[in-house]
Design an enzyme around this catalytic site. Structure first.
Site, PDB file in Angstrom:
ATOM      1  N   ARG A   1    -114.139  79.248 -21.672  1.00  0.00           N
ATOM      2  CA  ARG A   1    -115.065  78.242 -22.011  1.00  0.00           C
ATOM      3  C   ARG A   1    -116.543  78.667 -22.206  1.00  0.00           C
ATOM      4  O   ARG A   1    -117.337  77.889 -23.097  1.00  0.00           O
ATOM      5  CB  ARG A   1    -115.148  76.779 -21.175  1.00  0.00           C
ATOM      6  CG  ARG A   1    -113.629  76.104 -21.446  1.00  0.00           C
ATOM      7  CD  ARG A   1    -114.003  74.779 -20.841  1.00  0.00           C
ATOM      8  NE  ARG A   1    -114.325  75.097 -19.467  1.00  0.00           N
ATOM      9  CZ  ARG A   1    -113.174  74.951 -18.456  1.00  0.00           C
ATOM     10  NH1 ARG A   1    -112.097  74.637 -18.888  1.00  0.00           N
ATOM     11  NH2 ARG A   1    -113.389  74.965 -17.177  1.00  0.00           N
TER      12      ARG A   1
ATOM     13  N   GLU B   1    -110.880  79.527  -3.202  1.00  0.00           N
ATOM     14  CA  GLU B   1    -110.677  78.625  -2.040  1.00  0.00           C
ATOM     15  C   GLU B   1    -109.505  79.327  -1.302  1.00  0.00           C
ATOM     16  O   GLU B   1    -109.574  79.554   0.005  1.00  0.00           O
ATOM     17  CB  GLU B   1    -110.119  77.274  -2.456  1.00  0.00           C
ATOM     18  CG  GLU B   1    -110.359  76.137  -1.693  1.00  0.00           C
ATOM     19  CD  GLU B   1    -109.895  74.917  -1.947  1.00  0.00           C
ATOM     20  OE1 GLU B   1    -109.644  73.825  -1.175  1.00  0.00           O
ATOM     21  OE2 GLU B   1    -109.760  74.468  -3.230  1.00  0.00           O
TER      22      GLU B   1
END
Lengths: 180, 180
Positions: free
Chosen positions: A67, A104
């Site tokens: 993006r 994470e």
């Protein structure tokens, strides 16, 4: 009284769409595709991303897959700079250098072409979104490894509660259009 | 005698780099990153991609992930059109429609947001490269499924020996900058 820039940013904000539970349950995804689809917000976004960097002698925009490719090239054109992609592993065809960053759970890495930056090049790193700042930090390492100077960062969206700003290079000019 | 456009295209051609054995042995990959890195070729490429579509009332550029994002947005801006991404499965956050296409071995698919095109929109499909035309053909199906009219195709590079042109919509305006 509202000034031109505030009302322009409000216009952009109305073209960001909330998608609940994407990419996983409990996450509200900020979707920029309505902003791309409208020619006026497409132009306005690019101009507002470029504004603080006009006359800053930017040599290169480094954009993050995928993006960050969307406004990376328009930003480069508006600043008459070049564009260099940072991609996921094994996507760039030439010789690369890579940097690893924390997720994470586990780690991931990104790559840049080894010959893409000349020592002393003034670089702005661009992505659509800054969250934890992990990829922006990895991008900073890559640019510096090649001898480039990271003079700024450019994001459309910032998720402020994730504190990504603390992972960016101190003293760099940071332009974030919309904060959540 | 060489005209302006021929010499501009020669300039672009000098900024395309051959990478042998990528992504696999025996394939020579045409790398467009040198063309992106140079502000002059970046600008020139975008202008040459836009040229045949000026005054064709293009509503939307549909760009294919991820190298089709690079010039998809600059092309949209040059034509004052909007931009709509086509992505690999599960990348777009909203409701999507998908199309499947043939690979050398097996199949793959691409997706578009179901609400991204309005019936009658005049659409140009953009990618960096046309090879067999499989993804461009899948993109055509997606645009038509949503009621859009594919009026043209835009590519930087064409690998002519793979015959991809026969998979494009008949009668559409095709702009390919460099043929190999």
């Amino acid at each position: 009284m509202i000034n031109f820039e505030e009302s322009a940013l409000n216009f952009l904000r109305q073209n960001i769409r909330d998608i609940p539970d994407f990419p996983k349950p409990g996450i509200i995804f900020k979707d920029i595709t309505p902003l791309l689809k409208n020619p006026d917000t497409l132009n306005l976004t690019s101009r507002l991303l470029a504004k603080p960097f006009l006359n800053k002698n930017v040599d290169l925009i480094v954009g993050l897959e995928s993006r960050g490719f969307l406004f990376g090239t328009t930003l480069a054109m508006d600043l008459h700079a070049g564009f260099v992609p940072i991609r996921k592993p094994n996507k760039l065809p030439g010789e690369t250098v890579s940097a690893t960053y924390q997720l994470e759970y586990g780690t991931d890495s990104v790559e840049i072409h080894a010959d893409s930056i000349i020592k002393g090049n003034r670089v702005v790193i661009h992505d659509d979104l800054i969250a934890t700042g992990g990829t922006a930090s990895a991008a900073t390492k890559l640019v510096e490894k090649l001898g480039g100077e990271v003079i700024g960062y450019s994001f459309i969206l910032e998720l402020t509660f994730l504190g990504g700003m603390k992972n960016l290079k101190e003293g760099a000019l940071i332009n974030t259009l919309l904060k959540y």
